[in-house]
Scaffold this motif. Sequence first.
Motif, PDB file in Angstrom:
ATOM      1  N   TYR A 102      22.129  24.309  44.102  1.00 31.54           N
ATOM      2  CA  TYR A 102      23.383  24.880  44.611  1.00 31.54           C
ATOM      3  C   TYR A 102      24.004  23.932  45.632  1.00 31.54           C
ATOM      4  O   TYR A 102      23.296  23.318  46.441  1.00 31.54           O
ATOM      5  N   PRO A 155      25.287  24.916  40.378  1.00 30.52           N
ATOM      6  CA  PRO A 155      26.329  25.831  40.861  1.00 30.52           C
ATOM      7  C   PRO A 155      27.124  25.167  41.989  1.00 30.52           C
ATOM      8  O   PRO A 155      26.551  24.760  42.995  1.00 30.52           O
ATOM      9  N   GLY A 186      22.380  32.072  39.354  1.00 32.84           N
ATOM     10  CA  GLY A 186      21.543  30.903  39.593  1.00 32.84           C
ATOM     11  C   GLY A 186      20.095  31.296  39.861  1.00 32.84           C
ATOM     12  O   GLY A 186      19.158  30.645  39.387  1.00 32.84           O
ATOM     13  N   VAL A 242      17.531  24.450  39.398  1.00 28.85           N
ATOM     14  CA  VAL A 242      18.871  24.795  39.890  1.00 28.85           C
ATOM     15  C   VAL A 242      19.114  24.059  41.202  1.00 28.85           C
ATOM     16  O   VAL A 242      18.191  23.910  42.020  1.00 28.85           O
TER      17      VAL A 242
END
Length: 262
Positions: free
Chosen positions: A142, A175, A130, A140
């Motif tokens: 998470y 992610p 990531g 990105v």
Amino acid sequence: MTGRRQPTQPAVEAAIDAGCRTLRLPTMRARFGEVAAQAEREQLSYLGFLAELVMAECDDRTIRRTQRRLHAAGFPRSKRLDDFDFTANPVLNPALIGQLATSDWVRQGRPLCLIGDSGTGKRHLLISLGTAAAERGHSVRYVLAAKLVNELAEAADERQLARTIARYGRSDLLPIDELGYLQLDRRGAELLFQVLTEREERSAVAIASNEPFSGWTKTFTDPRLCAAIVDRLTYNGHIIETGTTSYRLAHARSLRPSASAQ
């Protein structure tokens, strides 16, 4: 006819400082004196000096953008592939992981599944891949699986579900960590499925799970939903098995004093 009066050095510096503030060029403002002195030593042309100053601003702006993307990603800690010990986990193929680090799969909107027991490096790989994606210009976000499902459930109760799903659909890479640690009821599974559907074949998803796909029925109690979620996460994607041997545990044991040394 008199020539044009030359401004004093302080006046020139004040004008540059003010102009850089107005144009929001912090690196130029901070370094124009340094770069000018260097240009004088190296006998650069005016254009050469200007090129050096512009490139310094561009380089710093790239660094700042990368730092903002990494901060926005919300990683719990910093992890990089350079720090991953492939000798401790021979199950993994370094060449394949290196290929994934190019982030082509993110650009193509393909999923990635990291499957293995605790201590085999799933989270390290999830975060470091990531991080690599963020450094290559991708957005990105998470999130822990349980946190994502709880947030979706709260949004549904507050009639904000569509907005929340859209927010999780905007990032280039999502992610999802610790998928499979907690059992999800039908509602939770349906909410997660909606996020995956929003991103399907458009934006990449990466998951880390301690359960093989055959054991996902313990997480997703509805068989049909379980099959649909597995399909979303595996179609045209990468599946990396990190194994069953915990190198964290092996490392901890190696640090214990031996019986003969006691």
